[in-house]
Scaffold this active site. Structure first.
Site, PDB file in Angstrom:
ATOM      1  N   GLN A 198       0.775  -1.247   0.000  1.00 21.20           N
ATOM      2  CA  GLN A 198       0.000   0.000   0.000  1.00 21.20           C
ATOM      3  C   GLN A 198       0.809   1.301   0.000  1.00 21.20           C
ATOM      4  O   GLN A 198       0.490   2.244  -0.724  1.00 21.20           O
ATOM      5  CB  GLN A 198      -0.960   0.017   1.205  1.00 21.20           C
ATOM      6  CG  GLN A 198      -1.879   1.214   1.201  1.00 21.20           C
ATOM      7  CD  GLN A 198      -2.830   1.315   2.372  1.00 21.20           C
ATOM      8  OE1 GLN A 198      -3.425   2.346   2.596  1.00 21.20           O
ATOM      9  NE2 GLN A 198      -3.006   0.264   3.142  1.00 21.20           N
ATOM     10  N   GLU A 240       1.145  -1.247   8.199  1.00 25.33           N
ATOM     11  CA  GLU A 240       0.348  -0.111   8.664  1.00 25.33           C
ATOM     12  C   GLU A 240       0.219   0.039  10.185  1.00 25.33           C
ATOM     13  O   GLU A 240       0.597   1.043  10.765  1.00 25.33           O
ATOM     14  CB  GLU A 240      -1.061  -0.237   8.043  1.00 25.33           C
ATOM     15  CG  GLU A 240      -2.116   0.687   8.601  1.00 25.33           C
ATOM     16  CD  GLU A 240      -1.875   2.128   8.209  1.00 25.33           C
ATOM     17  OE1 GLU A 240      -1.609   2.396   7.029  1.00 25.33           O
ATOM     18  OE2 GLU A 240      -1.958   2.998   9.088  1.00 25.33           O
ATOM     19  N   ASP A 264       0.513   3.721   6.025  1.00 20.69           N
ATOM     20  CA  ASP A 264       0.804   3.360   4.635  1.00 20.69           C
ATOM     21  C   ASP A 264       0.519   4.511   3.675  1.00 20.69           C
ATOM     22  O   ASP A 264       1.413   5.083   3.069  1.00 20.69           O
ATOM     23  CB  ASP A 264      -0.048   2.154   4.222  1.00 20.69           C
ATOM     24  CG  ASP A 264       0.539   0.840   4.702  1.00 20.69           C
ATOM     25  OD1 ASP A 264       1.730   0.809   5.037  1.00 20.69           O
ATOM     26  OD2 ASP A 264      -0.205  -0.153   4.746  1.00 20.69           O
ATOM     27  N   GLY A 281      -7.652  20.536  18.578  1.00 19.77           N
ATOM     28  CA  GLY A 281      -7.295  21.952  18.478  1.00 19.77           C
ATOM     29  C   GLY A 281      -7.803  22.750  19.655  1.00 19.77           C
ATOM     30  O   GLY A 281      -8.159  22.193  20.694  1.00 19.77           O
ATOM     31  N   GLY A 282      -7.861  24.043  19.488  1.00 19.92           N
ATOM     32  CA  GLY A 282      -8.233  24.929  20.594  1.00 19.92           C
ATOM     33  C   GLY A 282      -9.734  25.127  20.760  1.00 19.92           C
ATOM     34  O   GLY A 282     -10.169  25.832  21.669  1.00 19.92           O
TER      35      GLY A 282
HETATM   36  N1  COA Z   1      12.043 -10.171  -9.000  1.00 19.66           N
HETATM   37  C1  COA Z   1      12.722 -10.929  -8.116  1.00 19.66           C
HETATM   38  N2  COA Z   1      12.643 -10.737  -6.786  1.00 19.66           N
HETATM   39  C2  COA Z   1      11.822  -9.775  -6.349  1.00 19.66           C
HETATM   40  C3  COA Z   1      11.081  -8.966  -7.214  1.00 19.66           C
HETATM   41  C4  COA Z   1      11.214  -9.184  -8.606  1.00 19.66           C
HETATM   42  N3  COA Z   1      10.553  -8.470  -9.495  1.00 19.66           N
HETATM   43  N4  COA Z   1      10.352  -8.098  -6.484  1.00 19.66           N
HETATM   44  C5  COA Z   1      10.623  -8.359  -5.197  1.00 19.66           C
HETATM   45  N5  COA Z   1      11.524  -9.355  -5.107  1.00 19.66           N
HETATM   46  C6  COA Z   1      12.085  -9.959  -3.885  1.00 19.66           C
HETATM   47  C7  COA Z   1      12.883  -8.988  -3.066  1.00 19.66           C
HETATM   48  O1  COA Z   1      14.148  -8.811  -3.641  1.00 19.66           O
HETATM   49  C8  COA Z   1      12.919  -9.710  -1.736  1.00 19.66           C
HETATM   50  O2  COA Z   1      13.911 -10.714  -1.770  1.00 19.66           O
HETATM   51  P1  COA Z   1      14.981 -10.955  -0.569  1.00 19.66           P
HETATM   52  O3  COA Z   1      14.180 -11.102   0.685  1.00 19.66           O
HETATM   53  O4  COA Z   1      15.645 -12.215  -0.984  1.00 19.66           O
HETATM   54  O5  COA Z   1      15.877  -9.799  -0.524  1.00 19.66           O
HETATM   55  C9  COA Z   1      11.589 -10.445  -1.705  1.00 19.66           C
HETATM   56  O6  COA Z   1      11.043 -10.330  -3.013  1.00 19.66           O
HETATM   57  C10 COA Z   1      10.545  -9.992  -0.714  1.00 19.66           C
HETATM   58  O7  COA Z   1      10.528  -8.598  -0.536  1.00 19.66           O
HETATM   59  P2  COA Z   1      10.031  -8.003   0.855  1.00 19.66           P
HETATM   60  O8  COA Z   1       9.986  -6.548   0.744  1.00 19.66           O
HETATM   61  O9  COA Z   1      10.870  -8.580   1.952  1.00 19.66           O
HETATM   62  O10 COA Z   1       8.537  -8.572   0.928  1.00 19.66           O
HETATM   63  P3  COA Z   1       7.718  -9.182   2.188  1.00 19.66           P
HETATM   64  O11 COA Z   1       6.405  -9.562   1.615  1.00 19.66           O
HETATM   65  O12 COA Z   1       8.439 -10.239   2.912  1.00 19.66           O
HETATM   66  O13 COA Z   1       7.543  -7.935   3.186  1.00 19.66           O
HETATM   67  C11 COA Z   1       6.835  -5.717   3.810  1.00 19.66           C
HETATM   68  C12 COA Z   1       6.569  -6.964   2.951  1.00 19.66           C
HETATM   69  C13 COA Z   1       5.809  -4.670   3.424  1.00 19.66           C
HETATM   70  C14 COA Z   1       6.685  -6.068   5.283  1.00 19.66           C
HETATM   71  C15 COA Z   1       8.255  -5.205   3.528  1.00 19.66           C
HETATM   72  O14 COA Z   1       8.423  -5.029   2.144  1.00 19.66           O
HETATM   73  C16 COA Z   1       8.569  -3.898   4.234  1.00 19.66           C
HETATM   74  O15 COA Z   1       8.813  -3.850   5.443  1.00 19.66           O
HETATM   75  N6  COA Z   1       8.596  -2.775   3.470  1.00 19.66           N
HETATM   76  C17 COA Z   1       8.948  -1.470   3.972  1.00 19.66           C
HETATM   77  C18 COA Z   1       7.849  -0.854   4.784  1.00 19.66           C
HETATM   78  C19 COA Z   1       6.559  -0.764   4.048  1.00 19.66           C
HETATM   79  O16 COA Z   1       6.439  -0.178   2.997  1.00 19.66           O
HETATM   80  N7  COA Z   1       5.526  -1.309   4.687  1.00 19.66           N
HETATM   81  C20 COA Z   1       4.153  -1.079   4.298  1.00 19.66           C
HETATM   82  C21 COA Z   1       3.705  -1.888   3.216  1.00 19.66           C
HETATM   83  S1  COA Z   1       2.121  -1.297   2.782  1.00 19.66           S
END
Ligand code: COA
Length: 415
Positions: free
Chosen positions: A17, A139, A168, A247-248
């Site tokens: 998001q 979030e 988010d 607010g106030g």
């Molecule tokens: N091709 C190959 N690999 C890909 C890819 C693509 N096109 N797109 C993503 N990936 C891989 C990434 O390189 C990562 O690999 P790694 O763990 O080996 O380095 C993997 O996919 C997963 O990415 P990740 O971001 O860890 O996803 P997740 O689903 O485990 O975690 C979140 C999701 C949101 C918790 C995490 O991305 C995060 O903390 N983001 C920052 C904060 C944020 O924006 N949070 C709110 C989300 S609404």
């Protein structure tokens, strides 16, 4: 008509998001947003909270309008080369992967700078540098860590998260501002830069009035507009303030006619000081306008509960819309508690493009929230979200790949 960000190319490496909110805004302002997804899977939200089997969810469609979708396996060596070509062609790379994911893919800030020194690299992370910088964050974690949850809800209940996705979508908004600001600075420096919006920071920014109150509390030991005053107690930290105004001008949510059966038959009522006499007239308490216990804002503070109870006796005789109409005649600030159903059906929001009906090839028609920021010279036309990889061939062709090369990359699993 031209668009404000015409000519700006965004390499959109976002998912879920926060990041998609940011890049959707940039797309609405006219940027060419190329969303990079994994073949076969794509953004995880495509399949989350689905209401129609095998069709992109509303979660996905409502965050990815006006974008193009390409599939690239960025861990495949040939896929990496495609991504490099995109980095060279784009102005901004936006990502919200877990901390370190982009580096692990081989796309460090230094490497990106080598490929394109003008590239702006914009990231959402849960936390900035510090003890939690490596954490994955969603979030509600941000709402809790940014101060929102501890200050939301009622004093006698647990912390509460808000339905507004301030962690988010709120951080996505912050990031979008960072990006256009960096683009503006680049017109003078010619250089890209890193833009970081941490979700904790974004939530705290939106909760700044509570940090204000923390310091007021520490200095004076009380806060007279809070429901804990005058009979309750204050602790060391800003307490949950129920529906008190931040607010106030004191405010509260009051019952309206029908509240017994309609969970949204309520109105937010603000006892704004300049219209106090009018409020007294409307609710039939004319004597309060001159009574020294009620006549001034300071005199009213110890009696807020009684005052709102008296006003509620009046609001309960009116529907929220009748109350709105009457109160607005006297410039008394108030607002109905609108349900999502009422909002979805509100004609004026359709007219302004704040709520938009979109047609989608596999989903059919659905409602979405349009661009909340209206530019007179850059109107927003909301276009449906892309299907997974819908634009892979188109974008690859623009990058100079021949149909044979595209087909070979597909066979190799790179795109
Ligand atoms: N091709 C190959 N690999 C890909 C890819 C693509 N096109 N797109 C993503 N990936 C891989 C990434 O390189 C990562 O690999 P790694 O763990 O080996 O380095 C993997 O996919 C997963 O990415 P990740 O971001 O860890 O996803 P997740 O689903 O485990 O975690 C979140 C999701 C949101 C918790 C995490 O991305 C995060 O903390 N983001 C920052 C904060 C944020 O924006 N949070 C709110 C989300 S609404």
């Amino acid at each position: 008509m031209s668009k404000a960000l015409d000519g700006v190319r965004i390499l959109d490496f976002t998912h879920v998001q926060s990041g998609p909110t940011c890049t959707q805004l940039l797309a609405w302002f006219g940027a060419d947003v190329i969303k990079v997804e994994r073949a076969g899977a794509g953004d995880i939200t495509r399949e989350q909270l689905r209401d129609i089997p095998d069709v992109d969810s509303l979660y996905f469609t409502m965050l990815n309008h006006n974008k193009r979708s390409v599939t690239i396996d960025t861990k495949n060596p040939e896929g990496k080369q495609v991504l490099e070509a995109l980095i060279q062609k784009c102005d901004v790379l936006v990502e919200n992967f877990a901390p370190g994911a982009l580096d692990r893919m081989g796309f460090t800030w230094e490497r990106i700078q080598e490929l394109n020194p003008r590239m702006i690299v914009a990231s959402v992370k849960g936390f900035g540098p510090g003890p939690y910088e490596d954490c994955k964050v969603y979030e509600n974690v941000a709402q809790c860590a940014g101060g929102a949850a501890s200050t939301t809800g009622f004093d006698d209940g647990p912390p509460v998260v808000s339905g507004a996705q301030i962690g988010d979508s709120g951080t996505g908004l912050h990031l979008a501002l960072g990006i256009v600001t960096a683009l503006y600075q680049r017109t003078q420096t010619g250089r890209g830069q890193k833009v970081l919006a941490a979700m904790q920071d974004g939530v705290l920014n939106l909760c700044r009035v509570k940090l204000r109150d923390q310091q007021r509390l520490e200095r004076t030991g009380t806060m007279k507009e809070y429901p804990q005053y005058p009979n309750g107690t204050f602790g060391e930290a800003v307490p949950r303030a129920g529906n008190a105004s931040g607010g106030g001008q004191p405010g509260w949510i009051l019952k309206c006619k029908g509240w017994e059966t309609d969970p949204n038959a309520y109105i937010y009522f603000i006892t704004q000081a300049p219209v106090w006499a009018k409020i007294c007239n409307v609710i039939g308490k004319e004597e309060w306008a001159t009574d020294p216990n009620y006549a001034t804002p300071a005199a009213r503070l110890p009696h807020l509960k009684d005052i709102f109870a008296e006003i509620e006796r009046w609001t309960m005789t009116k529907t929220k819309f009748e109350a709105m109409q009457i109160l607005n005649k006297y410039n008394i600030p108030c607002g109905p508690i609108l349900s999502m159903k009422e909002i979805a059906e509100e004609p004026s929001l359709r007219k302004t493009g704040t709520i938009v009906e979109v047609d989608h090839p596999t989903r059919g028609k659905y409602l979405t929230v349009g661009n909340p920021i209206k530019l007179s010279d850059s109107p927003t036309e909301v276009k449906r979200s892309p299907l997974l990889g819908e634009h892979t061939d188109e974008v690859m062709t623009e990058l100079g790949y021949s149909p044979e090369q595209i087909s070979a990359l597909r066979t190799a699993g790179a795109i």
